[in-house]
Each structure stands twice: as structure tokens, then as C-alpha cells.
Enzyme design. Structure first.
Site, PDB file in Angstrom:
ATOM      1  CB  CYS A  88      30.847  38.587 111.302  1.00 32.30           C
ATOM      2  SG  CYS A  88      32.011  38.473 112.691  1.00 32.30           S
ATOM      3  CG  HIS A 111      38.178  39.951 122.802  1.00 35.89           C
ATOM      4  ND1 HIS A 111      37.760  38.897 122.034  1.00 35.89           N
ATOM      5  CD2 HIS A 111      37.069  40.434 123.418  1.00 35.89           C
ATOM      6  CE1 HIS A 111      36.445  38.747 122.171  1.00 35.89           C
ATOM      7  NE2 HIS A 111      36.002  39.674 123.001  1.00 35.89           N
ATOM      8  CG  HIS A 140      40.634  40.582 114.869  1.00 41.20           C
ATOM      9  ND1 HIS A 140      40.793  39.450 115.650  1.00 41.20           N
ATOM     10  CD2 HIS A 140      39.304  40.809 114.811  1.00 41.20           C
ATOM     11  CE1 HIS A 140      39.599  39.010 116.027  1.00 41.20           C
ATOM     12  NE2 HIS A 140      38.672  39.820 115.548  1.00 41.20           N
ATOM     13  CG  ASP A 183      35.088  42.059 115.227  1.00 45.65           C
ATOM     14  OD1 ASP A 183      34.115  41.611 115.860  1.00 45.65           O
ATOM     15  OD2 ASP A 183      36.175  41.440 115.110  1.00 45.65           O
ATOM     16  CG  ASP A 226      32.390  42.798 111.442  1.00 45.99           C
ATOM     17  OD1 ASP A 226      31.608  43.627 111.910  1.00 45.99           O
ATOM     18  OD2 ASP A 226      32.664  41.722 112.022  1.00 45.99           O
ATOM     19  CG  HIS A 261      37.689  42.151 119.435  1.00 48.16           C
ATOM     20  ND1 HIS A 261      36.526  41.552 119.866  1.00 48.16           N
ATOM     21  CD2 HIS A 261      37.920  41.660 118.185  1.00 48.16           C
ATOM     22  CE1 HIS A 261      36.083  40.733 118.919  1.00 48.16           C
ATOM     23  NE2 HIS A 261      36.898  40.785 117.890  1.00 48.16           N
ATOM     24  CE  LYS A 265      30.121  42.056 114.448  1.00 50.62           C
ATOM     25  NZ  LYS A 265      31.319  41.235 114.604  1.00 50.62           N
TER      26      LYS A 265
HETATM   27  C1  VGL Z   1      35.134  38.098 112.277  1.00 48.32           C
HETATM   28  C2  VGL Z   1      36.584  36.547 113.112  1.00 48.32           C
HETATM   29  C3  VGL Z   1      36.776  37.308 114.243  1.00 48.32           C
HETATM   30  C4  VGL Z   1      34.244  38.499 111.149  1.00 48.32           C
HETATM   31  C5  VGL Z   1      35.302  38.866 113.407  1.00 48.32           C
HETATM   32  O1  VGL Z   1      33.954  39.708 110.992  1.00 48.32           O
HETATM   33  O2  VGL Z   1      33.814  37.593 110.390  1.00 48.32           O
HETATM   34  N1  VGL Z   1      35.764  36.930 112.152  1.00 48.32           N
HETATM   35  N2  VGL Z   1      36.131  38.466 114.385  1.00 48.32           N
HETATM   36 ZN    ZN Z   2      36.662  39.709 116.009  1.00 52.38          ZN
END
Ligand code: VGL
Ligand code: ZN
Length: 197
Positions: A151, A52, A81, A46, A8, A48, A106
């Protein structure tokens, strides 16, 4: 075979982004430099849909960084996000994303968040990455990226549980650190047999 898994490294997790991780962009150059040492380079993204269920804005009266109970357990609520197709969801512009063999998206299921690169947050629904790694005969994983306590943590623990040899490069990660989440993540990874280097 060994794979580098870059978690990410996206605009929304870097300074100025919607869910900025302090110094998130500081990991980019070191990650790029590491890529050449691996048989496979895998990036996660990430990704979404708008609205979401992990977004505080999808829950009446809830603020970001609160927690709700979902069918699969507690879920932290985040600012909107990494919305599919947005600039925030793109990789950091300096990340050498052209070098990736594989990009795993994901968090696309509206009802389930997915911190881990291997399983959604119900800990059952696979992303398909495990099958990819097995068919490419990858046994050893080095992980880095954002955020260390969410993550990266979930990905490393899941991978160790699935029998991979997992190392997390702490110097190439940055954390959100929400209510002690960083200490808990470091303990959890160590308990799962993940090597922190
Ligand atoms: C993440 C919060 C929400 C991450 C992703 O990449 O750590 N954290 N979505
Ligand atoms: Zn996320």
C-alpha cells in the site's frame, strides 16, 4: 503545504493481526511524533466488506498469498483482513488517530482491491484523496506506514505520477516482502521519482 500520509496502521497489519507485517507496530511512536510538523495529517484505512475479492477465502481452491488474474490484472490473494467494523480494521490503539484531518477508507468495492490511497487497483477509479489534496493546496507528501511493498508503494508511485513531490520514510514503514516484492517496490518507487529517506 505539506501533508503526512499514514498508510494502514491498523491492528490486522500489526503482530497478532490477520495479515501481520513483521514489526508493524514499531512505526507507531515515530509516526505520532512526526504529525505536528505537517499542515495536514491524513490516515488511510483498509476497509473491506466480508467476502472481498482479494481474500483467498472468496476463491475456490486458492490459498492466501497465491495470485489470481482479475479483469484489471494479477491480484495477490490475502487472508481475510480489515473487515469493515472489525477490531482488526481499527487503527493501532496507540496511533494518534485523533490528530487526523482526514481519514481515507479504501478497498470497499467488493470486486476491486485498492492498495493505493489515490486509485483502486484498476489504476482508474479514484478514491477522492487527490481532489482533497489539491483543494487544500498540498504539493508535498511524506508517506509512512504499512506495508512498504504494497500500500505504501502503490500510494507513493501514484502520487508521484500525479505530480506530487513524494518522500517515503523507510524507517517509519515495514514490509511484507513476498517473493521479492520489497526489492521490486524500492526499484519502482525510485524509478517513479519517489525519495526514500
Ligand atoms: C495491504 C495487502 C492487502 C497493505 C492491504 O496495507 O499494504 N496489503 N491489503
Ligand atoms: Zn487489504
Amino acid at each position: 503545504m505539506q501533508a503526512l500520509i499514514v498508510i494502514d496502521v491498523q491492528n490486522d497489519f500489526c503482530p497478532g493481526g490477520a495479515l501481520a507485517v513483521p514489526e508493524g507496530d514499531a512505526v507507531v511512536d515515530g509516526i505520532n511524533a512526526l504529525m505536528a510538523e505537517f499542515d495536514a495529517v491524513i490516515l488511510t484505512q483498509d476497509w473491506h466488506p466480508a467476502g472481498h475479492s482479494s481474500f483467498a477465502s472468496s476463491h475456490d481452491g486458492k490459498e492466501p498469498f497465491g495470485v489470481v488474474e482479475m479483469a484489471y490484472g494479477p491480484q495477490v490473494l490475502w487472508p481475510d483482513h480489515c473487515i469493515q467494523g472489525s477490531v482488526g480494521a481499527q487503527f493501532h490503539p496507540d496511533l494518534a488517530s485523533d490528530r487526523a484531518d482526514m481519514i481515507v477508507r479504501k478497498g470497499y468495492n467488493p470486486a476491486i482491491d485498492s492498495y493505493s490511497a489515490l486509485f483502486e487497483n484498476d489504476h482508474e477509479t479514484p478514491t477522492g484523496l487527490e481532489g482533497y489534496l489539491r483543494t487544500r493546496r498540498v504539493e508535498r507528501l511524506v508517506m509512512c506506514g504499512l506495508a512498504l511493498d504494497f500500500c505504501v508503494n502503490f500510494s507513493a508511485v501514484d502520487a508521484a505520477r500525479q505530480g506530487f513531490d513524494v518522500e517515503v520514510r523507510r524507517d517509519l514503514c515495514r514490509a511484507i516482502d513476498l517473493d521479492g516484492s520489497l526489492d521490486a517496490a524500492l526499484e519502482g518507487m525510485t524509478a517513479a521519482g519517489v525519495r526514500l529517506t
